[in-house]
Design a protein around this motif. Structure first.
Motif, PDB file in Angstrom:
ATOM      1  N   ALA B 136       0.840  -1.200   0.000  1.00 49.68           N
ATOM      2  CA  ALA B 136       0.000   0.000   0.000  1.00 49.68           C
ATOM      3  C   ALA B 136       0.876   1.252   0.000  1.00 49.68           C
ATOM      4  CB  ALA B 136      -0.924  -0.004   1.221  1.00 49.68           C
ATOM      5  N   ARG B 137       1.959   1.213   0.784  1.00 51.05           N
ATOM      6  CA  ARG B 137       2.889   2.351   0.845  1.00 51.05           C
ATOM      7  C   ARG B 137       3.491   2.634  -0.537  1.00 51.05           C
ATOM      8  NH1 ARG B 137       7.909   3.865   1.588  1.00 51.05           N
ATOM      9  NH2 ARG B 137       8.802   1.797   1.278  1.00 51.05           N
ATOM     10  N   GLN B 138       3.721   1.565  -1.303  1.00 50.60           N
ATOM     11  CA  GLN B 138       4.332   1.729  -2.627  1.00 50.60           C
ATOM     12  C   GLN B 138       3.299   1.924  -3.743  1.00 50.60           C
ATOM     13  OE1 GLN B 138       7.590  -0.766  -3.803  1.00 50.60           O
ATOM     14  NE2 GLN B 138       8.262  -1.140  -1.696  1.00 50.60           N
ATOM     15  N   GLY B 139       2.002   2.022  -3.372  1.00 52.29           N
ATOM     16  CA  GLY B 139       0.986   2.334  -4.373  1.00 52.29           C
ATOM     17  C   GLY B 139       0.338   1.127  -5.050  1.00 52.29           C
ATOM     18  N   VAL B 140       0.518  -0.068  -4.477  1.00 47.71           N
ATOM     19  CA  VAL B 140      -0.149  -1.253  -5.036  1.00 47.71           C
ATOM     20  C   VAL B 140      -1.633  -1.206  -4.648  1.00 47.71           C
ATOM     21  CG1 VAL B 140      -0.308  -3.764  -4.907  1.00 47.71           C
ATOM     22  CG2 VAL B 140       1.942  -2.652  -4.949  1.00 47.71           C
ATOM     23  N   ASP B 141      -2.518  -1.351  -5.640  1.00 48.28           N
ATOM     24  CA  ASP B 141      -3.955  -1.267  -5.376  1.00 48.28           C
ATOM     25  C   ASP B 141      -4.611  -2.630  -5.185  1.00 48.28           C
ATOM     26  OD1 ASP B 141      -3.862   1.437  -5.654  1.00 48.28           O
ATOM     27  OD2 ASP B 141      -4.602   1.466  -7.714  1.00 48.28           O
ATOM     28  N   ARG B 142      -4.245  -3.558  -6.042  1.00 41.83           N
ATOM     29  CA  ARG B 142      -4.958  -4.830  -6.052  1.00 41.83           C
ATOM     30  C   ARG B 142      -3.973  -5.997  -6.008  1.00 41.83           C
ATOM     31  NH1 ARG B 142      -7.391  -4.562 -11.379  1.00 41.83           N
ATOM     32  NH2 ARG B 142      -5.825  -2.959 -11.625  1.00 41.83           N
ATOM     33  N   VAL B 143      -4.321  -6.997  -5.204  1.00 42.47           N
ATOM     34  CA  VAL B 143      -3.446  -8.150  -4.992  1.00 42.47           C
ATOM     35  C   VAL B 143      -4.268  -9.424  -5.136  1.00 42.47           C
ATOM     36  CG1 VAL B 143      -2.006  -9.355  -3.286  1.00 42.47           C
ATOM     37  CG2 VAL B 143      -1.928  -6.853  -3.435  1.00 42.47           C
ATOM     38  N   TRP B 144      -3.686 -10.438  -5.775  1.00 43.39           N
ATOM     39  CA  TRP B 144      -4.387 -11.721  -5.904  1.00 43.39           C
ATOM     40  C   TRP B 144      -3.401 -12.847  -5.600  1.00 43.39           C
ATOM     41  CZ3 TRP B 144      -2.787 -15.289  -9.664  1.00 43.39           C
ATOM     42  CH2 TRP B 144      -1.900 -14.798 -10.638  1.00 43.39           C
ATOM     43  N   LEU B 145      -3.934 -14.011  -5.360  1.00 43.79           N
ATOM     44  CA  LEU B 145      -3.085 -15.174  -5.099  1.00 43.79           C
ATOM     45  C   LEU B 145      -3.854 -16.431  -5.446  1.00 43.79           C
ATOM     46  CD1 LEU B 145      -4.159 -16.802  -2.314  1.00 43.79           C
ATOM     47  CD2 LEU B 145      -3.432 -14.668  -1.306  1.00 43.79           C
ATOM     48  N   THR B 146      -3.119 -17.509  -5.658  1.00 40.84           N
ATOM     49  CA  THR B 146      -3.765 -18.814  -5.763  1.00 40.84           C
ATOM     50  C   THR B 146      -3.213 -19.702  -4.660  1.00 40.84           C
ATOM     51  OG1 THR B 146      -2.109 -19.689  -7.304  1.00 40.84           O
ATOM     52  CG2 THR B 146      -4.077 -18.685  -8.261  1.00 40.84           C
ATOM     53  N   VAL B 147      -4.039 -20.638  -4.231  1.00 48.81           N
ATOM     54  CA  VAL B 147      -3.642 -21.549  -3.152  1.00 48.81           C
ATOM     55  C   VAL B 147      -4.256 -22.915  -3.450  1.00 48.81           C
ATOM     56  CG1 VAL B 147      -5.575 -20.695  -1.733  1.00 48.81           C
ATOM     57  CG2 VAL B 147      -3.666 -21.884  -0.624  1.00 48.81           C
ATOM     58  N   GLU B 148      -3.507 -23.951  -3.101  1.00 51.04           N
ATOM     59  CA  GLU B 148      -4.038 -25.295  -3.305  1.00 51.04           C
ATOM     60  C   GLU B 148      -5.202 -25.508  -2.352  1.00 51.04           C
ATOM     61  OE1 GLU B 148      -0.308 -27.092  -2.541  1.00 51.04           O
ATOM     62  OE2 GLU B 148       0.188 -27.333  -4.666  1.00 51.04           O
ATOM     63  N   PRO B 149      -6.286 -26.133  -2.844  1.00 51.40           N
ATOM     64  CA  PRO B 149      -7.517 -26.209  -2.048  1.00 51.40           C
ATOM     65  C   PRO B 149      -7.353 -26.963  -0.726  1.00 51.40           C
ATOM     66  CG  PRO B 149      -7.726 -27.431  -4.129  1.00 51.40           C
ATOM     67  CD  PRO B 149      -6.451 -26.664  -4.201  1.00 51.40           C
ATOM     68  N   TRP B 150      -6.319 -27.814  -0.619  1.00 53.21           N
ATOM     69  CA  TRP B 150      -6.136 -28.574   0.626  1.00 53.21           C
ATOM     70  C   TRP B 150      -5.265 -27.820   1.627  1.00 53.21           C
ATOM     71  CZ3 TRP B 150      -4.599 -30.385  -4.204  1.00 53.21           C
ATOM     72  CH2 TRP B 150      -3.250 -30.202  -4.514  1.00 53.21           C
ATOM     73  N   ASN B 151      -4.753 -26.643   1.253  1.00 59.08           N
ATOM     74  CA  ASN B 151      -3.872 -25.898   2.159  1.00 59.08           C
ATOM     75  C   ASN B 151      -4.703 -25.012   3.089  1.00 59.08           C
ATOM     76  OD1 ASN B 151      -1.786 -24.612   3.423  1.00 59.08           O
ATOM     77  ND2 ASN B 151      -0.774 -23.893   1.552  1.00 59.08           N
ATOM     78  N   LYS B 152      -5.440 -25.690   3.996  1.00 56.34           N
ATOM     79  CA  LYS B 152      -6.396 -24.998   4.862  1.00 56.34           C
ATOM     80  C   LYS B 152      -5.746 -23.952   5.767  1.00 56.34           C
ATOM     81  CE  LYS B 152      -9.878 -27.500   3.351  1.00 56.34           C
ATOM     82  NZ  LYS B 152     -10.631 -26.968   2.212  1.00 56.34           N
ATOM     83  N   PRO B 153      -4.573 -24.237   6.378  1.00 59.50           N
ATOM     84  CA  PRO B 153      -3.972 -23.209   7.247  1.00 59.50           C
ATOM     85  C   PRO B 153      -3.714 -21.907   6.488  1.00 59.50           C
ATOM     86  CG  PRO B 153      -2.831 -25.308   7.519  1.00 59.50           C
ATOM     87  CD  PRO B 153      -3.776 -25.474   6.366  1.00 59.50           C
ATOM     88  N   ALA B 154      -3.227 -22.004   5.251  1.00 59.44           N
ATOM     89  CA  ALA B 154      -2.961 -20.797   4.453  1.00 59.44           C
ATOM     90  C   ALA B 154      -4.274 -20.087   4.125  1.00 59.44           C
ATOM     91  CB  ALA B 154      -2.219 -21.170   3.177  1.00 59.44           C
ATOM     92  N   ILE B 155      -5.296 -20.850   3.746  1.00 55.52           N
ATOM     93  CA  ILE B 155      -6.580 -20.249   3.381  1.00 55.52           C
ATOM     94  C   ILE B 155      -7.171 -19.483   4.571  1.00 55.52           C
ATOM     95  CG2 ILE B 155      -8.984 -20.804   2.784  1.00 55.52           C
ATOM     96  CD1 ILE B 155      -7.829 -23.034   0.952  1.00 55.52           C
ATOM     97  N   ARG B 156      -7.042 -20.072   5.782  1.00 58.74           N
ATOM     98  CA  ARG B 156      -7.560 -19.392   6.978  1.00 58.74           C
ATOM     99  C   ARG B 156      -6.860 -18.046   7.194  1.00 58.74           C
ATOM    100  NH1 ARG B 156      -8.389 -24.457   9.260  1.00 58.74           N
ATOM    101  NH2 ARG B 156      -6.250 -24.586  10.011  1.00 58.74           N
ATOM    102  N   VAL B 157      -5.530 -18.035   6.990  1.00 59.04           N
ATOM    103  CA  VAL B 157      -4.768 -16.793   7.174  1.00 59.04           C
ATOM    104  C   VAL B 157      -5.185 -15.747   6.135  1.00 59.04           C
ATOM    105  CG1 VAL B 157      -2.461 -15.757   7.002  1.00 59.04           C
ATOM    106  CG2 VAL B 157      -2.793 -17.883   8.299  1.00 59.04           C
ATOM    107  N   TYR B 158      -5.320 -16.154   4.891  1.00 56.40           N
ATOM    108  CA  TYR B 158      -5.699 -15.195   3.843  1.00 56.40           C
ATOM    109  C   TYR B 158      -7.071 -14.589   4.143  1.00 56.40           C
ATOM    110  CZ  TYR B 158      -1.876 -17.295   1.136  1.00 56.40           C
ATOM    111  OH  TYR B 158      -0.658 -17.744   0.714  1.00 56.40           O
ATOM    112  N   GLU B 159      -8.001 -15.427   4.569  1.00 53.09           N
ATOM    113  CA  GLU B 159      -9.349 -14.926   4.845  1.00 53.09           C
ATOM    114  C   GLU B 159      -9.357 -14.002   6.061  1.00 53.09           C
ATOM    115  OE1 GLU B 159     -11.774 -18.495   4.857  1.00 53.09           O
ATOM    116  OE2 GLU B 159     -12.080 -18.345   2.676  1.00 53.09           O
ATOM    117  N   LYS B 160      -8.539 -14.358   7.077  1.00 53.30           N
ATOM    118  CA  LYS B 160      -8.470 -13.539   8.290  1.00 53.30           C
ATOM    119  C   LYS B 160      -7.972 -12.132   7.968  1.00 53.30           C
ATOM    120  CE  LYS B 160      -5.392 -14.683  11.465  1.00 53.30           C
ATOM    121  NZ  LYS B 160      -4.754 -15.491  12.522  1.00 53.30           N
ATOM    122  N   VAL B 161      -7.014 -12.044   7.033  1.00 50.70           N
ATOM    123  CA  VAL B 161      -6.406 -10.763   6.694  1.00 50.70           C
ATOM    124  C   VAL B 161      -7.322  -9.931   5.788  1.00 50.70           C
ATOM    125  CG1 VAL B 161      -4.470  -9.790   5.386  1.00 50.70           C
ATOM    126  CG2 VAL B 161      -4.056 -11.530   7.118  1.00 50.70           C
ATOM    127  N   GLY B 162      -8.289 -10.584   5.119  1.00 50.62           N
ATOM    128  CA  GLY B 162      -9.243  -9.824   4.314  1.00 50.62           C
ATOM    129  C   GLY B 162      -9.345 -10.244   2.859  1.00 50.62           C
TER     130      GLY B 162
END
Lengths: 123, 180
Positions: B136-162
């Motif tokens: 955000a400080r450097q002016g990035v507006d939009r961010v995306w990522l892909t995650v393997e559907p079985w990687n539940k710990p990562a998915i929980r973190v991504y959702e928690k952050v927004g």
């Protein structure tokens, strides 16, 4: 062995067909190319001509079929109906980050084909 | 096939996220420091990725072998926004944003890696937040990522952050977030 190569617009790596043609020339496999058209479009003439040229350059007799309609469904049906031993696909792209991506056509073929499938990846 | 995707971003920006440098106590009472890095830190990152457990690799990254690791790290440090987590003088985590060049330089792909001994202690969540702060400080507006559907710990973190599902799932799940 009879090999069916599926080619479509988003096919990556571009050299996929070239690699498959070189291999078929070396092994004596029969290589047939199916040019696919996602959506309602008809397969591009340019893509068909390119495929014929690639096969000829590898010293093969070009056998190129144009298929309209659902690309994965049509490709798998052709492979099964005509008794091909293997389907070969490009579609091994990478994201900006370098993550391996599975093209939706490749995914659909992998999940529906009873014929063995090989996916060519970028190094 | 990134260019073909129809990716949906949340209407509202997430955050605000705090930019580095930051210091946080993890759940194992370790003092972890987050800072933005550039090419000067290439060797620290190569060392971290050489120590990376192969079973924690996902979607073909990090690459295997020192030469390919260095080439990949150099590309990330050259093109992207990069934040590391450090503990006891070593780099234990790295998160990066890489622009979708050349089609869309406003939108960035995200990836995050934490060494095995440092997983499960909240470091990934804080590293992710700090990276988004730096983005955000450097002016990035939009961010995306892909995650393997079985990687539940990562998915929980991504959702928690927004992060929210981007409506573009394939074999992988795809998520997006808006920073501005």
């Amino acid at each position: 062995m009879r090999v069916l190569y599926g080619l479509w617009d988003a096919d990556r790596p571009r050299r996929g067909l070239e690699l498959a043609a070189e291999r078929a020339a070396a092994t004596g496999d029969d290589l047939v190319v199916a040019v696919l058209a996602p959506g309602d479009r008809s397969p591009g003439e340019g893509l068909v001509a390119d495929a014929r040229e690639t096969l000829t350059a590898a010293g093969l007799e070009p056998d190129v079929r144009a298929l309209s309609g659902d690309p994965a469904g049509r490709l798998v049906a052709l492979a099964e109906r005509e008794g091909f031993d293997r389907i070969v696909l490009g579609g091994g792209g990478r994201s900006p980050m370098g993550k391996v991506e599975i093209d939706p056509v490749v995914q659909a073929v992998l999940m529906s084909s009873s014929v063995t499938v090989t996916v060519i990846r970028e190094p | 096939m990134t260019g073909d995707r129809t990716r949906v971003y949340p209407d509202e920006p997430a955050g605000p996220f705090e930019a580095p440098p930051r210091t946080v106590e993890d759940r194992a009472d370790r003092t972890v420091e987050f800072r933005a890095v550039d090419e000067d830190r290439t060797e620290d990152l190569v060392a971290m990725y050489r120590a990376f457990d192969p079973s924690d690799r996902a979607q073909g990254i990090p690459p295997v072998g020192e030469e390919r690791i260095r080439e990949w790290v150099e590309q990330l440090l050259d093109e992207g926004v990069n934040v590391v987590a450090r503990h006891d003088g070593g780099t234990v985590g790295h998160a990066t944003l890489v622009p979708d060049a050349p089609t869309d330089a406003d939108s960035h792909e995200l990836a995050i890696f934490v060494l095995g001994d440092y997983q499960g202690a909240g470091i990934g969540t804080e590293l992710l937040r700090t990276l988004l702060g730096e983005g955000a400080r450097q002016g990035v507006d939009r961010v995306w990522l892909t995650v393997e559907p079985w990687n539940k710990p990562a998915i929980r973190v991504y959702e928690k952050v927004g992060f929210e599902p981007s409506g573009n799932d394939r074999f992988e799940r795809e998520y997006s977030i808006r920073l501005a």
